[in-house]
Design a protein around this motif. Structure first.
Motif, PDB file in Angstrom:
ATOM      1  N   SER A 164     102.951  57.110 185.107  1.00 13.74           N
ATOM      2  CA  SER A 164     102.046  58.013 184.395  1.00 13.74           C
ATOM      3  C   SER A 164     101.689  59.173 185.312  1.00 13.74           C
ATOM      4  CB  SER A 164     100.760  57.294 184.014  1.00 13.74           C
ATOM      5  OG  SER A 164     101.042  56.230 183.149  1.00 13.74           O
ATOM      6  N   PRO A 165     101.514  60.362 184.731  1.00 13.22           N
ATOM      7  CA  PRO A 165     101.126  61.491 185.578  1.00 13.22           C
ATOM      8  C   PRO A 165      99.738  61.264 186.181  1.00 13.22           C
ATOM      9  CG  PRO A 165     101.061  62.092 183.263  1.00 13.22           C
ATOM     10  CD  PRO A 165     101.629  60.708 183.334  1.00 13.22           C
ATOM     11  N   ALA A 166      99.537  61.825 187.343  1.00 11.72           N
ATOM     12  CA  ALA A 166      98.241  61.704 188.010  1.00 11.72           C
ATOM     13  C   ALA A 166      97.158  62.348 187.147  1.00 11.72           C
ATOM     14  CB  ALA A 166      98.291  62.374 189.373  1.00 11.72           C
ATOM     15  N   VAL A 167      95.985  61.767 187.178  1.00 16.92           N
ATOM     16  CA  VAL A 167      94.861  62.295 186.411  1.00 16.92           C
ATOM     17  C   VAL A 167      94.229  63.432 187.210  1.00 16.92           C
ATOM     18  CG1 VAL A 167      92.636  61.762 185.358  1.00 16.92           C
ATOM     19  CG2 VAL A 167      94.444  60.048 185.372  1.00 16.92           C
ATOM     20  N   ALA A 168      94.240  64.616 186.632  1.00 18.38           N
ATOM     21  CA  ALA A 168      93.667  65.784 187.295  1.00 18.38           C
ATOM     22  C   ALA A 168      92.148  65.769 187.176  1.00 18.38           C
ATOM     23  CB  ALA A 168      94.215  67.053 186.664  1.00 18.38           C
ATOM     24  N   SER A 169      91.509  66.330 188.151  1.00 14.14           N
ATOM     25  CA  SER A 169      90.058  66.463 188.102  1.00 14.14           C
ATOM     26  C   SER A 169      89.667  67.346 186.919  1.00 14.14           C
ATOM     27  CB  SER A 169      89.552  67.104 189.398  1.00 14.14           C
ATOM     28  OG  SER A 169      88.186  67.435 189.269  1.00 14.14           O
ATOM     29  N   PRO A 170      88.625  66.955 186.186  1.00 13.98           N
ATOM     30  CA  PRO A 170      88.177  67.775 185.060  1.00 13.98           C
ATOM     31  C   PRO A 170      87.302  68.957 185.485  1.00 13.98           C
ATOM     32  CG  PRO A 170      86.848  65.800 185.186  1.00 13.98           C
ATOM     33  CD  PRO A 170      87.916  65.680 186.251  1.00 13.98           C
ATOM     34  N   CYS A 171      87.135  69.146 186.782  1.00 15.61           N
ATOM     35  CA  CYS A 171      86.282  70.227 187.290  1.00 15.61           C
ATOM     36  C   CYS A 171      86.772  71.585 186.799  1.00 15.61           C
ATOM     37  CB  CYS A 171      86.274  70.206 188.811  1.00 15.61           C
ATOM     38  SG  CYS A 171      85.227  71.487 189.537  1.00 15.61           S
ATOM     39  N   ILE A 172      85.842  72.388 186.274  1.00 20.89           N
ATOM     40  CA  ILE A 172      86.175  73.749 185.829  1.00 20.89           C
ATOM     41  C   ILE A 172      85.418  74.788 186.658  1.00 20.89           C
ATOM     42  CG2 ILE A 172      86.825  73.026 183.503  1.00 20.89           C
ATOM     43  CD1 ILE A 172      84.056  74.139 182.582  1.00 20.89           C
ATOM     44  N   LYS A 173      84.925  74.373 187.811  1.00 23.51           N
ATOM     45  CA  LYS A 173      84.243  75.261 188.774  1.00 23.51           C
ATOM     46  C   LYS A 173      82.926  75.827 188.230  1.00 23.51           C
ATOM     47  CE  LYS A 173      87.825  74.915 191.548  1.00 23.51           C
ATOM     48  NZ  LYS A 173      88.134  73.575 191.863  1.00 23.51           N
ATOM     49  N   VAL A 174      82.283  75.060 187.348  1.00 20.79           N
ATOM     50  CA  VAL A 174      80.936  75.393 186.868  1.00 20.79           C
ATOM     51  C   VAL A 174      80.073  74.211 187.304  1.00 20.79           C
ATOM     52  CG1 VAL A 174      79.479  75.893 184.872  1.00 20.79           C
ATOM     53  CG2 VAL A 174      81.860  76.650 184.890  1.00 20.79           C
ATOM     54  N   VAL A 204      77.153  70.238 184.002  1.00 20.99           N
ATOM     55  CA  VAL A 204      77.272  70.923 182.716  1.00 20.99           C
ATOM     56  C   VAL A 204      78.669  71.505 182.530  1.00 20.99           C
ATOM     57  CG1 VAL A 204      74.800  71.435 182.578  1.00 20.99           C
ATOM     58  CG2 VAL A 204      76.347  73.124 183.560  1.00 20.99           C
ATOM     59  N   GLY A 205      79.440  71.621 183.584  1.00 21.80           N
ATOM     60  CA  GLY A 205      80.798  72.143 183.490  1.00 21.80           C
ATOM     61  C   GLY A 205      81.810  71.093 183.061  1.00 21.80           C
ATOM     62  N   CYS A 206      81.820  69.941 183.743  1.00 24.30           N
ATOM     63  CA  CYS A 206      82.855  68.935 183.476  1.00 24.30           C
ATOM     64  C   CYS A 206      82.342  67.672 182.802  1.00 24.30           C
ATOM     65  CB  CYS A 206      83.581  68.564 184.770  1.00 24.30           C
ATOM     66  SG  CYS A 206      82.587  67.642 185.964  1.00 24.30           S
ATOM     67  N   GLY A 207      81.041  67.458 182.793  1.00 21.19           N
ATOM     68  CA  GLY A 207      80.486  66.282 182.128  1.00 21.19           C
ATOM     69  C   GLY A 207      80.429  65.031 182.979  1.00 21.19           C
ATOM     70  N   ARG A 208      80.840  65.118 184.247  1.00 19.88           N
ATOM     71  CA  ARG A 208      80.762  63.932 185.111  1.00 19.88           C
ATOM     72  C   ARG A 208      79.382  63.803 185.729  1.00 19.88           C
ATOM     73  NH1 ARG A 208      85.402  64.731 189.368  1.00 19.88           N
ATOM     74  NH2 ARG A 208      84.655  66.863 189.169  1.00 19.88           N
ATOM     75  N   ARG A 233      90.891  57.956 184.568  1.00 21.10           N
ATOM     76  CA  ARG A 233      91.024  58.128 183.116  1.00 21.10           C
ATOM     77  C   ARG A 233      89.727  57.755 182.404  1.00 21.10           C
ATOM     78  NH1 ARG A 233      95.734  55.814 184.459  1.00 21.10           N
ATOM     79  NH2 ARG A 233      97.573  57.123 184.334  1.00 21.10           N
ATOM     80  N   GLU A 234      89.116  56.672 182.850  1.00 22.75           N
ATOM     81  CA  GLU A 234      87.856  56.229 182.251  1.00 22.75           C
ATOM     82  C   GLU A 234      86.752  57.261 182.475  1.00 22.75           C
ATOM     83  OE1 GLU A 234      87.252  52.406 184.048  1.00 22.75           O
ATOM     84  OE2 GLU A 234      88.907  51.495 182.924  1.00 22.75           O
ATOM     85  N   VAL A 235      86.687  57.818 183.676  1.00 17.44           N
ATOM     86  CA  VAL A 235      85.690  58.844 183.983  1.00 17.44           C
ATOM     87  C   VAL A 235      85.910  60.071 183.105  1.00 17.44           C
ATOM     88  CG1 VAL A 235      84.941  60.504 185.755  1.00 17.44           C
ATOM     89  CG2 VAL A 235      85.198  58.083 186.339  1.00 17.44           C
ATOM     90  N   VAL A 236      87.163  60.497 182.971  1.00 19.84           N
ATOM     91  CA  VAL A 236      87.467  61.668 182.147  1.00 19.84           C
ATOM     92  C   VAL A 236      87.076  61.405 180.693  1.00 19.84           C
ATOM     93  CG1 VAL A 236      89.351  63.090 181.240  1.00 19.84           C
ATOM     94  CG2 VAL A 236      89.227  62.590 183.683  1.00 19.84           C
ATOM     95  N   ASP A 237      87.355  60.218 180.187  1.00 16.15           N
ATOM     96  CA  ASP A 237      86.973  59.874 178.813  1.00 16.15           C
ATOM     97  C   ASP A 237      85.457  59.936 178.627  1.00 16.15           C
ATOM     98  OD1 ASP A 237      89.611  59.493 178.069  1.00 16.15           O
ATOM     99  OD2 ASP A 237      89.530  57.303 178.263  1.00 16.15           O
ATOM    100  N   ARG A 238      84.730  59.353 179.571  1.00 13.31           N
ATOM    101  CA  ARG A 238      83.260  59.384 179.469  1.00 13.31           C
ATOM    102  C   ARG A 238      82.740  60.811 179.569  1.00 13.31           C
ATOM    103  NH1 ARG A 238      83.664  54.766 182.944  1.00 13.31           N
ATOM    104  NH2 ARG A 238      83.118  56.068 184.728  1.00 13.31           N
ATOM    105  N   ALA A 239      83.324  61.599 180.458  1.00 17.16           N
ATOM    106  CA  ALA A 239      82.887  62.990 180.632  1.00 17.16           C
ATOM    107  C   ALA A 239      83.124  63.790 179.351  1.00 17.16           C
ATOM    108  CB  ALA A 239      83.628  63.630 181.809  1.00 17.16           C
TER     109      ALA A 239
END
Length: 63
Positions: A7-17, A27-31, A48-54
């Motif tokens: 499976s491809p690596a899970v990228a950080s959901p960070c959007i630099k906000v 408020v930017g990524c939801g983590r 993956r679980e963190v990204v889903d929750r975020a």
């Protein structure tokens, strides 16, 4: 027997906000602050679980 491709690596959901709300959620990524701090030590499944929750947090905040 052929193994499936990894499976491809899970990228950080960070959007630099990077701004935390009163609940210590970005408020930017939801983590949460803890999820952000632990990100580099998480397994791909945990990420993956963190990204889903975020995503859920972000969609709840938008409604």
């Amino acid at each position: 027997m052929t193994l499936p491709p990894p499976s491809p690596a899970v990228a950080s959901p960070c959007i630099k906000v990077c701004v935390l709300d009163a609940r210590q959620v970005c408020v930017g990524c939801g983590r949460t602050i803890d999820e952000i701090a632990q990100w580099s030590r998480l397994t791909e499944e945990q990420r993956r679980e963190v990204v889903d929750r975020a995503r859920q947090r972000c969609s709840q905040a938008a409604s």
